[in-house]
Write an enzyme that holds these catalytic residues in place. Structure first.
Site: not given
Length: 423
Positions: A67, A70-71, A143
């Site tokens: 993840h 991906e960012h 987040e």
């Protein structure tokens, strides 16, 4: 290119595996204005322990790297953010990470090839520094904390933790504040170079395209690279039994939230599609919108809406989730178990089976009307070793006898859990 045609939906799938190992799938849709492209890597949040091709030692990285990668992929060395560049071209771009794959995508009506330049550039050129990695930790940390406050997310995660002892599917895809604090640029580059090799990736495009021309445009934008061989992914053995039967958490909610989970084991390769369809049929018969149980729950005032039902599976996990809002989740759970027992004892009614099978077949057909649904479906299925057309064929091979066997094998009370969030 290999051409696979399905006459039921009158669609053609053009597939080519390039020299560098990248699989490209094109589903032309003549006369459709919208164009959609998705480029994925067979790398998700579960893949934190592995052996790099050519190595002998095991590599273990912190939870949340997929993840995090991906960012970071949108940030470029020239100071631009590729997401902003794509937006300025009038395309809608995004990315996401799941347990078993990461994907980058955009959709548009115009400027497809201008956007393709930026899209294929940023996915192939990562740029990580000590500074930009540290900055991202703060963003992802926020987040993580935000999701911790979402009751819908917590009731889901708590359900997975009730089912799984060791499998990483039970962990938050984003990782935790502690695990992401251990991520650095060297870890990101190692995971990128391991998992973002073309041989571990696939691209799906749907829209009004000439497949041969589109494939040439894609090849022209690919950088020179070679297949790096098979990545060995390592998972601990997961016990068959659940961890605990129930989880309850107090949060600010207007009505209690529930998730019923059923822990399953992955099907054999040749049975994956058939079993998936059978479970969809069974869930609709048991507790779907036209089921006897849902009507009863509605009349009792127990359930506020049709429960969400899903079956998720990967190489090393499989589970059913049934979720919604209920005045009395424990009562709903008991009634659901009673309904299962009733069907196991008496068998599935053939009329119910045929009606539900036709309904689900109609839903499969409808997915082919939308380029977004088509592309995401083919990518996700590809990483599971499935051609999406198989669902249209396998649904006609299922009979009541097979359905009853799946009911007995999967819907076992000892594999069921209940997760509840209430005030």
């Amino acid at each position: 290119m290999q051409i696979i045609e399905n006459l039921k939906v009158k669609e053609k799938l053009y597939v080519e595996k390039l020299e560098n190992g990248l699989t490209v799938m094109i589903i032309p849709k003549k006369g459709i204005q919208k164009k959609y492209i998705i480029w994925g890597t067979n790398y998700g949040s579960n893949d934190s322990t592995f052996i790099v091709p050519g190595d002998t030692e095991i590599t273990e990285v912190p939870k949340g790297v997929a993840h995090f990668l991906e960012h970071k992929m949108f940030e470029q060395e020239n100071g631009r953010n590729s997401l902003d560049v794509l937006t300025s071209l009038g395309v809608n771009a995004n990315a996401y990470t799941t347990n078993n794959h990461t994907a980058y995508l955009y959709e548009c009506t115009d400027n497809f090839y201008e956007a393709l330049d930026e899209f294929m550039d940023y996915v192939q050129h990562p740029y990580f520094t000590d500074e930009n990695v540290e900055k991202e930790k703060g963003i992802i940390g926020q987040e993580i904390m935000m999701y911790d406050d979402y009751p819908d997310w917590k009731v889901y995660l708590n359900a997975l933790e009730c089912m799984y002892h060791k499998n990483p599917v039970k962990l938050d895809i984003t990782g935790t504040i502690e695990t992401i604090s251990k991520i650095d640029k060297e870890i990101l580059y190692k995971c990128y170079n391991t998992f973002y090799n073309p041989s571990n990736m696939a691209m799906v495009i749907s829209g009004d395209f000439e497949p041969e021309k589109l494939l040439e445009e894609i090849k022209r934008r690919l950088i020179d690279s070679k297949s790096n061989g098979e990545i060995k992914r390592i998972f601990e053995d997961e016990p068959r039994e659940i961890v605990k039967e129930k989880s309850e958490q107090k949060m600010e909610v207007s009505r209690p939230l529930y998730t019923i989970g059923i822990k399953d084991i992955p099907a054999e390769e040749k049975e994956k599609v058939k079993k998936h369809i059978s479970i969809e049929i069974l869930l609709n018969i048991l507790i779907g919108s036209s089921s006897e149980l849902y009507k009863k729950l509605y009349e009792m005032g127990n359930s506020y809406s049709v429960p969400g039902i899903e079956y998720e599976f990967g190489k090393d996990y499989a589970y059913i989730l049934i979720s919604g809002q209920s005045n009395n989740p424990e009562e709903l759970n008991d009634l659901f178990k009673e309904q299962i027992k009733k069907f196991i004892d008496n068998g599935i009614d053939n009329q119910d089976f045929e009606r539900t099978r036709k309904m689900i077949y109609g839903e499969y057909i409808k997915e082919y009307n939308d380029v977004t649904s088509i592309s995401r479906m083919f990518l996700s299925d590809y990483f599971k070793g499935i051609n999406s057309f198989d669902y249209l064929e396998e649904i006609n091979t299922i009979n009541v006898e097979y359905l009853n066997q799946v009911l007995k094998d999967v819907f076992n009370e000892k594999n069921m859990i209940l997760s509840v969030v209430r005030n």
